[in-house]
Structure formats: C-alpha cells, structure tokens
Design a protein around this motif. Structure first.
Motif, short mmCIF file in Angstrom:
data_model
loop_
_atom_site.label_atom_id
_atom_site.label_comp_id
_atom_site.label_asym_id
_atom_site.label_seq_id
_atom_site.Cartn_x
_atom_site.Cartn_y
_atom_site.Cartn_z
N GLN A 175 0.82 -1.20 0.00
CA GLN A 175 0.00 0.00 0.00
C GLN A 175 0.86 1.26 0.00
N LYS A 176 0.42 2.27 -0.73
CA LYS A 176 1.14 3.53 -0.81
C LYS A 176 1.22 4.16 0.58
N ASN A 177 2.42 4.47 1.02
CA ASN A 177 2.67 5.11 2.32
C ASN A 177 2.05 4.33 3.47
N GLY A 178 2.02 3.02 3.35
CA GLY A 178 1.40 2.23 4.40
C GLY A 178 1.92 0.82 4.49
N SER A 179 1.09 -0.03 5.01
CA SER A 179 1.46 -1.40 5.32
C SER A 179 1.47 -2.30 4.09
N ILE A 180 1.87 -3.54 4.33
CA ILE A 180 1.70 -4.61 3.36
C ILE A 180 0.42 -5.32 3.78
N LYS A 181 -0.59 -5.25 2.97
CA LYS A 181 -1.85 -5.92 3.28
C LYS A 181 -1.76 -7.35 2.77
N ILE A 182 -2.08 -8.30 3.64
CA ILE A 182 -2.07 -9.70 3.26
C ILE A 182 -3.49 -10.22 3.37
N GLU A 183 -3.93 -10.90 2.31
CA GLU A 183 -5.29 -11.44 2.24
C GLU A 183 -5.24 -12.88 1.76
N GLY A 184 -6.17 -13.70 2.24
CA GLY A 184 -6.28 -15.07 1.75
C GLY A 184 -6.01 -16.08 2.84
N ASP A 185 -5.52 -17.23 2.45
CA ASP A 185 -5.21 -18.31 3.37
C ASP A 185 -3.73 -18.25 3.69
N PHE A 186 -3.38 -17.89 4.92
CA PHE A 186 -1.98 -17.73 5.29
C PHE A 186 -1.79 -18.00 6.77
N GLU A 187 -0.55 -18.25 7.15
CA GLU A 187 -0.15 -18.25 8.55
C GLU A 187 1.15 -17.48 8.63
N ILE A 188 1.42 -16.89 9.78
CA ILE A 188 2.63 -16.10 9.97
C ILE A 188 3.39 -16.69 11.15
N MET A 189 4.70 -16.90 10.95
CA MET A 189 5.56 -17.47 11.99
C MET A 189 6.69 -16.51 12.32
N ASP A 190 7.17 -16.58 13.57
CA ASP A 190 8.36 -15.81 13.93
C ASP A 190 9.60 -16.57 13.47
N SER A 191 10.77 -16.03 13.74
CA SER A 191 12.01 -16.63 13.25
C SER A 191 12.31 -17.99 13.87
N GLU A 192 11.62 -18.33 14.96
CA GLU A 192 11.82 -19.63 15.60
C GLU A 192 10.77 -20.65 15.17
N GLY A 193 9.87 -20.25 14.28
CA GLY A 193 8.86 -21.15 13.77
C GLY A 193 7.57 -21.18 14.58
N THR A 194 7.45 -20.29 15.57
CA THR A 194 6.23 -20.22 16.37
C THR A 194 5.18 -19.44 15.59
N VAL A 195 3.99 -20.01 15.48
CA VAL A 195 2.90 -19.40 14.71
C VAL A 195 2.19 -18.35 15.55
N TYR A 196 1.95 -17.18 14.94
CA TYR A 196 1.15 -16.13 15.59
C TYR A 196 -0.31 -16.57 15.59
N GLY A 197 -1.01 -16.32 16.68
CA GLY A 197 -2.44 -16.60 16.76
C GLY A 197 -3.21 -15.46 16.11
N LEU A 198 -3.73 -15.68 14.94
CA LEU A 198 -4.39 -14.63 14.16
C LEU A 198 -5.89 -14.59 14.38
N GLN A 199 -6.42 -15.47 15.22
CA GLN A 199 -7.83 -15.47 15.61
C GLN A 199 -8.78 -15.47 14.41
N GLY A 200 -8.43 -16.26 13.38
CA GLY A 200 -9.31 -16.44 12.24
C GLY A 200 -9.27 -15.34 11.19
N ARG A 201 -8.36 -14.38 11.33
CA ARG A 201 -8.31 -13.29 10.35
C ARG A 201 -7.92 -13.81 8.97
N ALA A 202 -8.58 -13.29 7.95
CA ALA A 202 -8.26 -13.62 6.56
C ALA A 202 -7.61 -12.43 5.86
N ALA A 203 -7.40 -11.32 6.58
CA ALA A 203 -6.73 -10.13 6.05
C ALA A 203 -6.16 -9.34 7.23
#
Length: 75
Positions: A9-37
């Motif tokens: 996004q212009k002057n902003g964040s990276i918006k992520i949409e769809g089916d994804f999971e996000i992990m930290d550098s140790e492989g621990t998954v962030y709890g996204l509470q069902g968010r799809a974006a």
C-alpha cells in the motif's frame, strides 16, 4: 482456499489477504484469531510489530510501483 495476496500500500502497510499463517524466526505461529486479512508493518514504527498499528500515518512515505524482476540466475 483462496489465493494469498500481498498488496504493497502507498505510504502504508503490506496488506495480506487469503489463506496464510505467519511465523516468527523460531517457527512459532502467531495466533491470528481467524483473520483472513491484516496489515504488516513496513515502516518500523508500529508498537505491534510485525503487524501494522497505523503509527506510520504522516511519518512514512514510500510508494512502491510494480515492476518485473530480472530472470533468475541459473548455474
């Protein structure tokens, strides 16, 4: 399952949409509470990194325009 999209996004964040999971550098998954974006910080000012909290407003200018990368190097 929807295709994952990353929108720079212009002057902003990276918006992520769809089916994804996000992990930290140790492989621990962030709890996204069902968010799809959600927004990922790219300015470094968020108190909630790696997620965007809007701290960039009026303090971050970066407009990314799409372009083609050069071909991958092969041996």
């Amino acid at each position: 399952m929807s295709k994952t999209k990353l929108i720079i996004q212009k002057n902003g964040s990276i918006k992520i949409e769809g089916d994804f999971e996000i992990m930290d550098s140790e492989g621990t998954v962030y709890g996204l509470q069902g968010r799809a974006a959600l927004g990922l910080c790219r300015c470094g000012q968020s108190a909630n990194k790696p997620f965007c909290d809007g701290a960039h407003r009026n303090n971050f200018e970066c407009e990314a325009k799409a372009f083609d990368l050069p071909p991958m190097k092969t041996k």
